[in-house]
Design a protein around this motif. Structure first.
Motif, PDB file in Angstrom:
ATOM      1  N   LEU A 111       0.839  -1.189   0.000  1.00  0.00           N
ATOM      2  CA  LEU A 111       0.000   0.000   0.000  1.00  0.00           C
ATOM      3  C   LEU A 111       0.874   1.239   0.000  1.00  0.00           C
ATOM      4  CD1 LEU A 111      -2.684  -1.118   2.602  1.00  0.00           C
ATOM      5  CD2 LEU A 111      -2.824  -1.182   0.116  1.00  0.00           C
ATOM      6  N   GLY A 112       0.568   2.166  -0.864  1.00  0.00           N
ATOM      7  CA  GLY A 112       1.337   3.396  -0.951  1.00  0.00           C
ATOM      8  C   GLY A 112       2.636   3.251  -1.707  1.00  0.00           C
ATOM      9  N   ARG A 113       2.888   2.109  -2.320  1.00  0.00           N
ATOM     10  CA  ARG A 113       4.113   1.900  -3.065  1.00  0.00           C
ATOM     11  C   ARG A 113       3.835   1.909  -4.566  1.00  0.00           C
ATOM     12  NH1 ARG A 113       7.143  -2.993   0.285  1.00  0.00           N
ATOM     13  NH2 ARG A 113       7.152  -1.965   2.316  1.00  0.00           N
ATOM     14  N   LYS A 114       4.893   1.991  -5.325  1.00  0.00           N
ATOM     15  CA  LYS A 114       4.762   2.061  -6.765  1.00  0.00           C
ATOM     16  C   LYS A 114       4.390   0.724  -7.356  1.00  0.00           C
ATOM     17  CE  LYS A 114       7.189   3.941 -10.760  1.00  0.00           C
ATOM     18  NZ  LYS A 114       8.448   4.550 -11.231  1.00  0.00           N
ATOM     19  N   ARG A 115       4.734  -0.361  -6.681  1.00  0.00           N
ATOM     20  CA  ARG A 115       4.462  -1.700  -7.173  1.00  0.00           C
ATOM     21  C   ARG A 115       3.234  -2.316  -6.513  1.00  0.00           C
ATOM     22  NH1 ARG A 115      10.520  -4.439  -7.262  1.00  0.00           N
ATOM     23  NH2 ARG A 115      11.489  -2.896  -8.631  1.00  0.00           N
ATOM     24  N   GLY A 116       2.249  -1.530  -6.188  1.00  0.00           N
ATOM     25  CA  GLY A 116       1.055  -2.044  -5.538  1.00  0.00           C
ATOM     26  C   GLY A 116       0.238  -2.916  -6.460  1.00  0.00           C
ATOM     27  N   GLU A 117      -0.712  -3.671  -5.881  1.00  0.00           N
ATOM     28  CA  GLU A 117      -1.536  -4.607  -6.625  1.00  0.00           C
ATOM     29  C   GLU A 117      -3.000  -4.197  -6.618  1.00  0.00           C
ATOM     30  OE1 GLU A 117      -0.868  -8.311  -4.792  1.00  0.00           O
ATOM     31  OE2 GLU A 117       1.216  -8.502  -5.443  1.00  0.00           O
ATOM     32  N   GLN A 118      -3.267  -2.925  -6.315  1.00  0.00           N
ATOM     33  CA  GLN A 118      -4.659  -2.509  -6.213  1.00  0.00           C
ATOM     34  C   GLN A 118      -5.352  -2.515  -7.565  1.00  0.00           C
ATOM     35  OE1 GLN A 118      -2.091  -0.701  -5.020  1.00  0.00           O
ATOM     36  NE2 GLN A 118      -2.277  -1.168  -2.848  1.00  0.00           N
ATOM     37  N   ASN A 119      -4.623  -2.253  -8.660  1.00  0.00           N
ATOM     38  CA  ASN A 119      -5.215  -2.145  -9.987  1.00  0.00           C
ATOM     39  C   ASN A 119      -4.967  -3.376 -10.847  1.00  0.00           C
ATOM     40  OD1 ASN A 119      -6.008   0.492  -9.323  1.00  0.00           O
ATOM     41  ND2 ASN A 119      -4.046   1.331 -10.010  1.00  0.00           N
ATOM     42  N   GLN A 120      -4.571  -4.499 -10.248  1.00  0.00           N
ATOM     43  CA  GLN A 120      -4.261  -5.705 -10.998  1.00  0.00           C
ATOM     44  C   GLN A 120      -5.252  -6.830 -10.721  1.00  0.00           C
ATOM     45  OE1 GLN A 120      -2.133  -5.438 -13.319  1.00  0.00           O
ATOM     46  NE2 GLN A 120      -1.389  -3.444 -12.643  1.00  0.00           N
ATOM     47  N   ALA A 121      -6.435  -6.500 -10.217  1.00  0.00           N
ATOM     48  CA  ALA A 121      -7.504  -7.486  -9.976  1.00  0.00           C
ATOM     49  C   ALA A 121      -7.021  -8.608  -9.070  1.00  0.00           C
ATOM     50  CB  ALA A 121      -8.026  -8.044 -11.294  1.00  0.00           C
ATOM     51  N   ILE A 122      -6.317  -8.243  -8.009  1.00  0.00           N
ATOM     52  CA  ILE A 122      -5.848  -9.220  -7.026  1.00  0.00           C
ATOM     53  C   ILE A 122      -6.387  -8.800  -5.662  1.00  0.00           C
ATOM     54  CG2 ILE A 122      -3.849 -10.261  -5.891  1.00  0.00           C
ATOM     55  CD1 ILE A 122      -2.282  -9.854  -8.411  1.00  0.00           C
ATOM     56  N   GLY A 123      -7.070  -9.696  -4.998  1.00  0.00           N
ATOM     57  CA  GLY A 123      -7.621  -9.419  -3.681  1.00  0.00           C
ATOM     58  C   GLY A 123      -7.352 -10.564  -2.733  1.00  0.00           C
ATOM     59  N   ARG A 124      -7.541 -10.297  -1.456  1.00  0.00           N
ATOM     60  CA  ARG A 124      -7.281 -11.290  -0.423  1.00  0.00           C
ATOM     61  C   ARG A 124      -8.598 -11.906   0.034  1.00  0.00           C
ATOM     62  NH1 ARG A 124      -2.798 -11.798   2.407  1.00  0.00           N
ATOM     63  NH2 ARG A 124      -2.134  -9.685   1.886  1.00  0.00           N
ATOM     64  N   SER A 125      -8.706 -13.206  -0.106  1.00  0.00           N
ATOM     65  CA  SER A 125      -9.880 -13.947   0.321  1.00  0.00           C
ATOM     66  C   SER A 125      -9.456 -15.008   1.331  1.00  0.00           C
ATOM     67  CB  SER A 125     -10.573 -14.583  -0.891  1.00  0.00           C
ATOM     68  OG  SER A 125      -9.710 -15.504  -1.523  1.00  0.00           O
ATOM     69  N   ARG A 126     -10.301 -15.963   1.603  1.00  0.00           N
ATOM     70  CA  ARG A 126      -9.981 -16.998   2.585  1.00  0.00           C
ATOM     71  C   ARG A 126      -8.813 -17.871   2.125  1.00  0.00           C
ATOM     72  NH1 ARG A 126     -15.957 -19.294   4.427  1.00  0.00           N
ATOM     73  NH2 ARG A 126     -16.741 -17.323   5.322  1.00  0.00           N
ATOM     74  N   GLY A 127      -8.713 -18.092   0.837  1.00  0.00           N
ATOM     75  CA  GLY A 127      -7.643 -18.917   0.305  1.00  0.00           C
ATOM     76  C   GLY A 127      -6.360 -18.175   0.022  1.00  0.00           C
ATOM     77  N   GLY A 128      -6.313 -16.891   0.317  1.00  0.00           N
ATOM     78  CA  GLY A 128      -5.126 -16.087   0.042  1.00  0.00           C
ATOM     79  C   GLY A 128      -5.412 -15.058  -1.037  1.00  0.00           C
ATOM     80  N   ARG A 129      -4.363 -14.594  -1.700  1.00  0.00           N
ATOM     81  CA  ARG A 129      -4.516 -13.619  -2.770  1.00  0.00           C
ATOM     82  C   ARG A 129      -4.875 -14.336  -4.064  1.00  0.00           C
ATOM     83  NH1 ARG A 129       0.746 -10.147  -3.001  1.00  0.00           N
ATOM     84  NH2 ARG A 129       1.662 -12.215  -2.821  1.00  0.00           N
ATOM     85  N   ASN A 130      -5.976 -13.959  -4.662  1.00  0.00           N
ATOM     86  CA  ASN A 130      -6.405 -14.580  -5.904  1.00  0.00           C
ATOM     87  C   ASN A 130      -7.259 -13.608  -6.694  1.00  0.00           C
ATOM     88  OD1 ASN A 130      -8.711 -14.550  -4.392  1.00  0.00           O
ATOM     89  ND2 ASN A 130      -8.815 -16.753  -4.092  1.00  0.00           N
ATOM     90  N   THR A 131      -7.710 -14.050  -7.845  1.00  0.00           N
ATOM     91  CA  THR A 131      -8.506 -13.254  -8.772  1.00  0.00           C
ATOM     92  C   THR A 131      -9.794 -13.997  -9.087  1.00  0.00           C
ATOM     93  OG1 THR A 131      -6.504 -12.302  -9.734  1.00  0.00           O
ATOM     94  CG2 THR A 131      -8.524 -12.103 -11.017  1.00  0.00           C
ATOM     95  N   LYS A 132     -10.886 -13.266  -9.171  1.00  0.00           N
ATOM     96  CA  LYS A 132     -12.178 -13.860  -9.501  1.00  0.00           C
ATOM     97  C   LYS A 132     -12.541 -13.480 -10.934  1.00  0.00           C
ATOM     98  CE  LYS A 132     -15.246 -14.177  -6.369  1.00  0.00           C
ATOM     99  NZ  LYS A 132     -16.283 -13.874  -5.350  1.00  0.00           N
ATOM    100  N   ILE A 133     -13.015 -14.473 -11.678  1.00  0.00           N
ATOM    101  CA  ILE A 133     -13.404 -14.284 -13.074  1.00  0.00           C
ATOM    102  C   ILE A 133     -14.931 -14.283 -13.161  1.00  0.00           C
ATOM    103  CG2 ILE A 133     -13.233 -15.187 -15.426  1.00  0.00           C
ATOM    104  CD1 ILE A 133     -10.669 -16.603 -14.608  1.00  0.00           C
ATOM    105  N   HIS A 134     -15.492 -13.192 -13.652  1.00  0.00           N
ATOM    106  CA  HIS A 134     -16.928 -13.090 -13.900  1.00  0.00           C
ATOM    107  C   HIS A 134     -17.151 -13.254 -15.404  1.00  0.00           C
ATOM    108  CE1 HIS A 134     -17.473 -11.316  -9.838  1.00  0.00           C
ATOM    109  NE2 HIS A 134     -16.284 -10.800 -10.100  1.00  0.00           N
TER     110      HIS A 134
END
Length: 241
Positions: free
Chosen positions: A94-117
């Motif tokens: 967070l607050g860094r240049k290499r953040g993952e906020q805009n790469q469709a990666i979130g933290r769920s129960r299984g860890g960091r993953n991506t959901k496909i709709h």
């Protein structure tokens, strides 16, 4: 001669009084057992002589008190060891240049993953695809992905899409929502159970995507590359069915 006289006088004094002079030392470990031990050399000192306890350098996780306005004070964590963290994986930056906020990666129960709709047609071919973080719910992105296709007669979905607002919006588009009701819904809706049996086709479409390990484990760091891989597989599946 003088040394022999001194030793003889000490022996006499020892036999007469039954006490040991101060200069006569024995090993502290053998003194309690009262066993004769050879006298220690002058260069060796007893282990319990002039010992002092070590003073603590500072509090836990710090060597000493931080100097005011000299460095950044990091907030304390629940763990007492710096090598242990509350999460298994690395921070999101967070607050860094290499953040993952805009790469469709979130933290769920299984860890960091991506959901496909995705939306599939009657044959199980993908028509529209959208990515989101793993912690995102299925219902909020539903309208965004439905707008990309032409209005259909029926739209099948699982209980995650059970929303009164979504049902009303689909009704205005001329689409009948075939979505089962949640267990906590007070006013249940009617849906076509016979048509709902065909919902396995979208599940089959996702199973075809997972056949490719690059998509199942997401080897791509960027969301655009990951989405491109999904579209490539969807195009292959489109022509094979």
């Amino acid at each position: 001669m003088a040394a022999d006289r001194a030793i003889a006088s000490q022996r006499c004094a020892r036999q007469g009084t039954g006490r040991r002079p101060a200069c006569d030392q024995r090993h502290p470990a053998r003194s309690e057992e009262r066993l004769p031990v050879v006298r220690l050399p002058a260069g060796i000192r007893s282990g319990d002589d002039d010992l002092q306890s070590l003073c603590a350098l500072g509090g836990t996780r710090r060597v000493g008190t931080a100097v005011p306005r000299a460095c950044y004070t990091r907030p304390s964590d629940r763990n007492t060891d710096d090598r242990l963290h509350s999460h298994q994986s690395s921070p999101l930056g967070l607050g860094r240049k290499r953040g993952e906020q805009n790469q469709a990666i979130g933290r769920s129960r299984g860890g960091r993953n991506t959901k496909i709709h995705a939306i599939a047609d009657a044959k199980g071919r993908l028509l529209s695809i959208l990515l989101s973080g793993g912690e995102a719910h299925d219902c909020p992105p539903a309208q965004r992905i439905i707008r990309r296709i032409n209005p259909a007669k029926k739209l099948l979905g699982d209980r995650a899409y059970d929303s009164a607002e979504l049902r009303q919006w689909l009704s205005e588009r001329g689409t009948k929502a075939v979505v089962p009701n949640k267990s906590n819904r007070k006013q249940p809706f009617r849906f076509d159970k016979q048509a709902y049996k065909l919902r396995h086709r979208i599940e089959n479409a996702f199973c075809r995507l997972k056949d490719f390990r690059r998509i199942a484990t997401r080897y791509d760091r960027l969301a655009r590359n990951f989405l491109a891989s999904i579209c490539l597989v969807a195009a292959i599946v489109w022509w094979t069915l």
